[in-house]
Design a protein around this motif. Structure first.
Motif, PDB file in Angstrom:
ATOM      1  N   VAL A 169       0.824  -1.210   0.000  1.00  0.00           N
ATOM      2  CA  VAL A 169       0.000   0.000   0.000  1.00  0.00           C
ATOM      3  C   VAL A 169       0.859   1.261   0.000  1.00  0.00           C
ATOM      4  CG1 VAL A 169      -1.705   1.323   1.319  1.00  0.00           C
ATOM      5  CG2 VAL A 169      -1.926  -1.155   1.121  1.00  0.00           C
ATOM      6  N   PHE A 170       1.948   1.260   0.767  1.00  0.00           N
ATOM      7  CA  PHE A 170       2.734   2.489   0.934  1.00  0.00           C
ATOM      8  C   PHE A 170       4.131   2.414   0.317  1.00  0.00           C
ATOM      9  CE2 PHE A 170       5.816   4.978   3.422  1.00  0.00           C
ATOM     10  CZ  PHE A 170       5.321   6.259   3.188  1.00  0.00           C
ATOM     11  N   TRP A 172       6.682   7.048  -6.484  1.00  0.00           N
ATOM     12  CA  TRP A 172       6.309   8.457  -6.510  1.00  0.00           C
ATOM     13  C   TRP A 172       7.545   9.351  -6.496  1.00  0.00           C
ATOM     14  CZ3 TRP A 172       6.746  13.146  -4.303  1.00  0.00           C
ATOM     15  CH2 TRP A 172       5.751  14.089  -4.535  1.00  0.00           C
ATOM     16  N   ASP A 209      -1.795  13.022  -2.497  1.00  0.00           N
ATOM     17  CA  ASP A 209      -1.841  11.732  -3.186  1.00  0.00           C
ATOM     18  C   ASP A 209      -1.884  10.574  -2.200  1.00  0.00           C
ATOM     19  OD1 ASP A 209      -1.690  13.195  -5.492  1.00  0.00           O
ATOM     20  OD2 ASP A 209       0.434  12.787  -5.874  1.00  0.00           O
ATOM     21  N   LEU A 210      -1.205  10.741  -1.063  1.00  0.00           N
ATOM     22  CA  LEU A 210      -1.190   9.674  -0.054  1.00  0.00           C
ATOM     23  C   LEU A 210      -2.574   9.480   0.554  1.00  0.00           C
ATOM     24  CD1 LEU A 210       0.446   7.638   1.611  1.00  0.00           C
ATOM     25  CD2 LEU A 210       0.965   9.491   3.220  1.00  0.00           C
ATOM     26  N   TRP A 227       4.454   2.185  -3.591  1.00  0.00           N
ATOM     27  CA  TRP A 227       3.884   3.400  -4.179  1.00  0.00           C
ATOM     28  C   TRP A 227       4.763   4.613  -3.898  1.00  0.00           C
ATOM     29  CZ3 TRP A 227       2.266   7.810  -1.592  1.00  0.00           C
ATOM     30  CH2 TRP A 227       1.597   8.751  -2.364  1.00  0.00           C
ATOM     31  N   GLU A 241      -5.413   9.906  -0.901  1.00  0.00           N
ATOM     32  CA  GLU A 241      -6.213   9.184  -1.881  1.00  0.00           C
ATOM     33  C   GLU A 241      -5.773   7.727  -1.968  1.00  0.00           C
ATOM     34  OE1 GLU A 241      -8.988   8.208  -4.701  1.00  0.00           O
ATOM     35  OE2 GLU A 241      -8.853   9.957  -3.379  1.00  0.00           O
ATOM     36  N   ARG A 242      -4.478   7.486  -1.889  1.00  0.00           N
ATOM     37  CA  ARG A 242      -3.959   6.113  -1.930  1.00  0.00           C
ATOM     38  C   ARG A 242      -4.476   5.301  -0.746  1.00  0.00           C
ATOM     39  NH1 ARG A 242      -1.559   2.114  -5.110  1.00  0.00           N
ATOM     40  NH2 ARG A 242      -0.281   0.780  -3.791  1.00  0.00           N
ATOM     41  N   PHE A 243      -4.407   5.863   0.428  1.00  0.00           N
ATOM     42  CA  PHE A 243      -4.877   5.158   1.621  1.00  0.00           C
ATOM     43  C   PHE A 243      -6.385   4.919   1.569  1.00  0.00           C
ATOM     44  CE2 PHE A 243      -1.356   6.064   4.978  1.00  0.00           C
ATOM     45  CZ  PHE A 243      -0.521   5.217   4.281  1.00  0.00           C
ATOM     46  N   ARG A 244      -7.135   5.876   1.035  1.00  0.00           N
ATOM     47  CA  ARG A 244      -8.575   5.715   0.980  1.00  0.00           C
ATOM     48  C   ARG A 244      -8.972   4.491   0.162  1.00  0.00           C
ATOM     49  NH1 ARG A 244     -12.640   6.472  -2.225  1.00  0.00           N
ATOM     50  NH2 ARG A 244     -11.243   7.132  -3.902  1.00  0.00           N
ATOM     51  N   ARG A 245      -8.232   4.178  -0.883  1.00  0.00           N
ATOM     52  CA  ARG A 245      -8.531   3.017  -1.722  1.00  0.00           C
ATOM     53  C   ARG A 245      -8.362   1.710  -0.967  1.00  0.00           C
ATOM     54  NH1 ARG A 245      -4.801   3.098  -6.726  1.00  0.00           N
ATOM     55  NH2 ARG A 245      -5.825   1.078  -6.928  1.00  0.00           N
TER      56      ARG A 245
END
Length: 511
Positions: free
Chosen positions: A280-281, A288, A322-323, A284, A325-329
């Motif tokens: 997840v992190f 980035w 951006d992070l 990515w 939004e990434r975590f929300r997914r």
């Protein structure tokens, strides 16, 4: 020549003697005979030493994972239910750990250990093993809240530890270099030193101090299984991980089946957390910074705590957006009040002074408050101070324990307090933190003196005698950790995250 493990050949090549004076072409060299029929494929482990055999099996898994990053392992479960590995997992557990819902303790299980391990191995092999719910307990946090912990039953602890050891051999080759939490050969001080060296050596002017809200309770089970299946094709391993995720918790006699999360406290939870955040992190964030960042970016992560340093403020703010939004997914969220972008680095003080602002803000990471400072030569340094709320919480807990042990003998309490101080120095004894260590030592001395005073309504304990007790039982504050540059090797030609533990870590203290 016939020692176990030296060679599998019936005849070992041996250099002939008495060759003095002989011409090279006249010397006849002995040849070894090949392997006997049927012995061509053998494991490279020692048959007489079970631990070496277990390590050898893990080495083969590790080498295969390193050679092929896309390899999916189809046969791993037999390594888990191996009796030797289960036995090693049992002995690695803490004997004094709390028991699960069945009340089984480490000592009672060990009274007939071999019988229990054989039975456990058989159930794991034939699919008869069932995971039991964990017992939920709460421990206080420094901010006044309570942290939920799960206490698995003893057999679940054993199997989880054995499974984590096998899976660690696979994923250790995949994890990024800036991930430090719960990995062999890495610890909190490696992460702290890597952060200090990264801020000092790279062009870091802004720091993202982020906090994931209730991370262990927010892990999505479906995504967790998908991440595991990227590398693990053995359905038995995946099925047992699902059993632990879905086992639920027992709280106040009620069985709760959570739809997400993994209980903190189990042996498998730290590894699952690392795997989840790896996909997840870590992957990515690494992409980035290479594709979107123009300036330097450093990343340090320890379990669910991470700090990201940037050269430009605009990139820090874009990364944060951006992070989110990434975590929300993936079902995660950043804590609204604990996540911020602050000016921090070598030139932060000068720039803020030119703008008429105060000193640079500080941030907390792994129990330390990080401050922009300078050393005796006037050069920039990242000063690390004991986090104030952690110190207050520790002293408050010690005060309560001292009251409970008021009528213990002075020797017993003094020896216990000495162990507490040595453990405190071992973690917080970083260079340039000696003032905080002395403050903790003095505060603990006053607490002990106050308790000793209350042991009697008539007698008064003078400080002259108290100082003798302090010199006898309470060790003086000392720095136990080396300077960051002594522990971390930095190469400016490598990636911004190439701050890795040095092979020769200094074990002694530094002034």
């Amino acid at each position: 020549m016939n020692e176990p493990g030296k060679s599998d050949k019936p005849i070992v090549p041996k250099k002939p003697v008495n060759t003095a004076g002989a011409k090279p072409l006249m010397v006849e060299w002995a040849e070894g005979r090949g392997l006997a029929k049927g012995n061509q494929v053998q494991q490279n482990g020692l048959r007489t030493q079970s631990r070496d055999r277990l390590n050898s099996a893990l080495d083969r898994i590790r080498q295969a994972a390193r050679r092929d990053k896309g390899l999916r392992f189809t046969a791993l479960w037999h390594h888990v239910y191996d009796v030797e590995r289960l036995r090693a997992a049992y002995w690695a557990l803490k004997p004094g750990a709390a028991a699960g819902i069945d009340g089984q303790t480490w000592q009672s299980y060990g009274r007939d250990l071999e019988k229990h391990l054989q039975d456990l191995s058989g159930r794991l092999k034939h699919g008869a093993y069932r995971a039991k719910p964990v017992r939920r307990v709460y421990i206080p946090k420094p901010d006044g809240r309570q942290r939920p912990l799960g206490v698995p039953v003893l057999e679940d602890k054993i199997v989880q530890r054995a499974t984590a050891e096998v899976l660690q051999a696979v994923y250790e080759t995949d994890f990024k270099g800036f991930s430090y939490g719960f990995r062999p050969g890495r610890g909190a001080h490696h992460a702290l030193d890597a952060l200090a060296v990264g801020i000092k050596q790279k062009k870091v002017n802004w720091v993202l101090d982020a906090d994931i809200r209730a991370f262990f309770d927010a892990i999505d089970h479906a995504w967790m299984v998908k991440f595991i299946e990227h590398r693990i094709a053995d359905r038995r391993v995946v099925r047992h991980i699902q059993k632990w995720l879905n086992a639920g918790v027992m709280e106040d006699g009620r069985h709760i089946e959570p739809e997400s999360g993994t209980p903190q406290g189990g042996s498998i939870s730290p590894l699952l957390a690392n795997i989840y955040l790896h996909y997840v992190f870590d992957l990515w964030a690494d992409q980035w910074r290479h594709r979107q960042a123009r300036g330097d970016v450093i990343i340090i992560r320890y379990a669910d705590d991470f700090v990201v340093g940037f050269e430009h403020r605009s990139e820090a703010e874009r990364f944060l957006a951006d992070l989110r939004e990434r975590f929300r997914r993936f079902g995660l969220a950043l804590h609204a009040t604990k996540t911020r972008v602050l000016e921090f680095g070598r030139y932060a003080s000068e720039r803020r002074k030119r703008r008429g602002l105060g000193k640079p803000d500080t941030f907390n990471f792994l129990g330390f408050t990080h401050v922009c400072g300078r050393n005796s030569r006037g050069w920039f340094e990242v000063l690390r101070r004991t986090q104030a709320d952690r110190k207050r919480a520790k002293l408050k807990a010690l005060k309560e324990i001292l009251r409970q042990r008021m009528h213990w003998s002075v020797t017993e309490v003094g020896c216990w307090l000495g162990r507490v101080l040595r453990g405190h120095y071992q973690y917080y004894g970083v260079p340039r933190n000696i003032t905080a260590l002395r403050s903790f030592h003095y505060a603990l001395t006053k607490l002990w003196h106050r308790v000793l005073q209350r042991r009697s309504q008539k007698a008064r304990l003078k400080w002259e005698r108290m100082n003798r007790l302090v010199r006898k039982y309470l060790p003086s504050p000392r720095i136990t950790q080396p300077y960051p540059e002594q522990r971390i090797r930095y190469n400016p030609r490598q990636e911004p995250s190439a701050v890795v533990p040095h092979a020769g870590i200094c074990a002694g203290g530094a002034g």
